[in-house]
Write a protein that holds these residues in place. Structure first.
Motif, PDB file in Angstrom:
ATOM      1  N   SER A 110       0.829  -1.209   0.000  1.00 53.33           N
ATOM      2  CA  SER A 110       0.000   0.000   0.000  1.00 53.33           C
ATOM      3  C   SER A 110       0.861   1.255   0.000  1.00 53.33           C
ATOM      4  CB  SER A 110      -0.900   0.027   1.232  1.00 53.33           C
ATOM      5  OG  SER A 110      -1.817  -1.028   1.185  1.00 53.33           O
ATOM      6  N   TRP A 150       2.497   1.727  -3.401  1.00 53.54           N
ATOM      7  CA  TRP A 150       1.530   2.199  -4.396  1.00 53.54           C
ATOM      8  C   TRP A 150       1.202   3.674  -4.233  1.00 53.54           C
ATOM      9  CZ3 TRP A 150       0.078   0.995  -8.919  1.00 53.54           C
ATOM     10  CH2 TRP A 150      -0.006  -0.338  -9.347  1.00 53.54           C
ATOM     11  N   VAL A 151       0.845   4.039  -3.011  1.00 58.23           N
ATOM     12  CA  VAL A 151       0.438   5.431  -2.775  1.00 58.23           C
ATOM     13  C   VAL A 151       1.577   6.393  -3.115  1.00 58.23           C
ATOM     14  CG1 VAL A 151      -0.255   7.072  -0.998  1.00 58.23           C
ATOM     15  CG2 VAL A 151      -1.273   4.823  -1.043  1.00 58.23           C
ATOM     16  N   ILE A 186      -6.413   3.751  -2.789  1.00 57.00           N
ATOM     17  CA  ILE A 186      -5.023   4.057  -3.114  1.00 57.00           C
ATOM     18  C   ILE A 186      -4.953   5.276  -4.023  1.00 57.00           C
ATOM     19  CG2 ILE A 186      -3.036   3.190  -4.391  1.00 57.00           C
ATOM     20  CD1 ILE A 186      -3.252   1.639  -1.926  1.00 57.00           C
ATOM     21  N   VAL A 202      -7.395   6.910   2.422  1.00 53.33           N
ATOM     22  CA  VAL A 202      -6.924   5.708   1.740  1.00 53.33           C
ATOM     23  C   VAL A 202      -7.744   4.464   2.110  1.00 53.33           C
ATOM     24  CG1 VAL A 202      -5.191   4.838   3.356  1.00 53.33           C
ATOM     25  CG2 VAL A 202      -4.755   4.740   0.885  1.00 53.33           C
ATOM     26  N   GLY A 255      -6.344   0.804   0.689  1.00 61.23           N
ATOM     27  CA  GLY A 255      -5.062   0.261   1.129  1.00 61.23           C
ATOM     28  C   GLY A 255      -4.806   0.673   2.568  1.00 61.23           C
TER      29      GLY A 255
END
Ligand SMILES: Nc1ncnc2c1ncn2[C@@H]1O[C@H](COP(=O)(O)OP(=O)(O)O)[C@@H](O)[C@H]1O
Ligand SMILES: [Mg+2]
Lengths: 252, 302
Positions: free
Chosen positions: B77, B80-81, B156, B235, B249
């Motif tokens: 997570s 990705w973020v 996300i 998120v 996420g």
């Protein structure tokens, strides 16, 4: 009488309200070294940047008059700037190596001319480095970053890069003022060598340098052209009081 | 004669005291990360002994009550973020910095500077609120339906958007500073060869400042990876490996902030959170080392 390469006619230039170049008329002779002399702040750099229209970068600049070169007026709004800039190589006061290798610097100019492939570039890079009298010193390290060279070598690299766009004129604005005497001499000698093929306009305030290499001299003071003429006459029989004072060292 | 000597001695003693003092202070600052790392490590020791490093890092089973702590969903997570935030922000920052320093007027740049400073000074919780009010619904009720995806909006993607906005003032400021250091002569040299302005920007400006650009984004990366509140708010905070960017996420900083102080009755939960903090710190330090390495590497090549 020599053929003149560039004719500057009634050129006036202002930054805002400030009158920087005042009714300038100069005939720059072909295949000679024309030296522009004058105390600091009199407009020499501005004049050089007007010749290749780099003054356009200052949005506070206004100019009038004409600069004739090969039948076109450089100052005309419709003039193709790329064309005239590539006809004039510029050397500035401090060397300006681009953030790339030694090879890359010279190739930068060539690529702007449309030459792309490494196999075409390499011989030309060599040719221009030779013309700038730098080849022997750098041939084994062409891929080194250009800033690793000494200041004097950097200036010759800039010369080579300028020559690579195939100009007819070399504009040099106090190109040796940041250099040690030996490097300065190398550049000077190179100019004398190059004038067979190029027309050279050199700004300097080093009188001895002017005496050594000038064929034609223009003396400026506060934006006026005070006096101009062939070097012999200019140095031996100046006609204007200001010129005599300057040659006597009054402004230094 | 005697007085000069005592004066001289006195000065020397003073000198020593001052320099000793200064050295101590510098030493303290240098020691700080070490102290933090050591205390985090000592607290994580328990969980490391219990589960082992590779299980902690790569297992995606998160069942604290059963004593199973797999951080993989949180790591993914976070990655990705951060990645999305940087991808969104990079072109905006680069192009704005180019425009402001090369094309816009001096007045525009002068006007932008305080705006950027204000943006940089807004507390992150406000960015979070703004994200809930605007970004989350935009993702949930507009963007996702457009693509035929169902999501609450807490995702996300929303985290990435909010992060990108927060990074803009930070990175833009650095880029403007860097671009302004390029000497005018260099530009003129390129133009005088017949290069166009854009060609000059691409090869000279970006070439000259490349190490700086890398470091600006490297610093942005560290910041983004550690950003907590604003991201946490949008998120979704669901422990699962997100399959698409429209899924919620649960980034590492959010995990720590949400849970520390609660649920500490669960055995080893405390230690697990400390491990998360240690991990976060290690990753941020790695980013820093990488961007430093990149600067040195590219500066040599220029
Ligand atoms: N962009 C500009 N805006 C306003 N004034 C300028 C600008 N560039 C140069 N000047 C002024 O023009 C005059 C001539 O400058 P310059 O051509 O650089 O002289 P030189 O090269 O002979 O020392 C100086 O008074 C300088 O302050
Ligand atoms: Mg000058």
């Amino acid at each position: 009488m020599e053929k003149s390469k560039i004719s500057i006619r009634d050129l006036n230039l202002y930054f805002e309200k400030q009158h920087i170049l005042k009714n300038v008329n100069i005939e720059i002779p072909e295949n000679q070294v024309t030296v522009i002399l004058g105390p600091s702040g009199c407009g020499k750099t501005t004049l050089m940047k007007t010749l290749n229209r780099l003054v356009d970068l200052h949005d506070n600049a206004r100019f009038s008059g004409s600069i004739l070169f090969e039948g076109i007026d450089i100052l005309h709004p419709a003039t193709d700037l790329v064309h005239i800039r590539q006809k004039m190589g510029l050397l500035s006061q401090r060397p300006t190596p681009l953030p790339m290798s030694i090879f890359g610097n010279v190739a930068y100019g060539l690529k702007l001319k449309g030459i792309r492939h490494k196999k075409n570039l390499a011989p030309l890079v060599e040719k221009y480095l030779r013309e700038a009298n730098l080849w022997e010193e750098v041939k084994d390290r062409l891929n080194d970053p250009a800033i690793r060279l000494s200041i004097g070598q950097q200036q010759r690299l800039c010369l080579a890069r300028g020559l690579a766009v195939n100009p007819e004129i070399i504009l040099a604005d106090e190109p040796t003022s940041a250099l040690d005497p030996i490097s300065a001499r190398i550049i000077e000698n190179q100019f004398v060598e190059l004038k067979k093929d190029y027309t050279i306009v050199l700004v300097t305030h080093v009188l001895r340098q002017a005496r050594r290499i000038a064929d034609y001299v223009v003396f400026m003071y506060l934006g006026d052209v005070v006096e101009q003429g062939p070097a012999e006459a200019f140095f031996n029989n100046p006609t204007q009081e200001k010129t005599k004072e300057y040659l006597g060292g009054a402004f230094n | 004669m005697a007085t000069t000597i005592t004066y001289y001695k006195l000065r020397k003693i003073k000198d020593r005291i001052v320099s000793g003092w200064v050295k101590t202070m510098v030493g303290l600052v240098l020691l700080l990360p070490v102290v933090i790392a050591i205390s985090l490590l000592s607290k994580s020791w328990l969980i490391l002994g219990h589960s082992g490093l590779s299980e902690l890092l790569f297992s995606s089973v998160w069942r604290p009550l059963a004593g199973e702590f797999g951080f993989w969903p949180f790591i993914i997570s976070s990655v990705w973020v951060t990645f999305l935030g940087l991808i969104f922000t990079a072109p905006i920052c680069l192009l704005s910095a180019i425009y402001l320093t090369q094309y816009g007027s001096k007045r525009l740049l002068g006007m932008m500077q305080p705006v950027i400073d204000i943006l940089a000074g807004i507390p992150s919780v406000i960015y979070g609120v703004w994200g809930i009010l605007l970004i989350v619904p935009a993702v949930g009720s507009f963007l996702a339906p457009l693509l035929g995806i169902e999501t609450s909006g807490f995702s996300i993607l929303a985290g990435g958007f909010v992060l990108a906005v927060m990074l803009i003032p930070f990175i833009l400021n650095i880029l403007i500073e860097i671009f302004r250091t390029v000497p005018r002569d260099l530009f003129e040299a390129s133009l005088s060869l017949g290069a166009s302005k854009w060609h000059t920007i691409k090869h000279v400006l970006l070439g000259k400042t490349f190490p700086g650009i890398i470091s600006a984004f490297g610093l942005g990366l560290s910041r983004a990876f550690g950003e907590t509140i604003a991201v946490l708010m949008v998120v979704g905070n669901v422990v699962a490996i997100p399959k698409t960017i429209f899924d919620p996420g649960y980034p590492l900083p959010a995990l720590i902030a949400n849970n520390y102080g609660e649920m500490l009755s669960i055995p080893m939960f405390d230690s697990a959170l400390m491990f998360a903090a240690l991990l976060l710190m290690a990753i941020v330090i790695l980013f820093n080392i990488f961007s430093r390495w990149a600067i040195i590497h590219f500066e040599k090549k220029q």
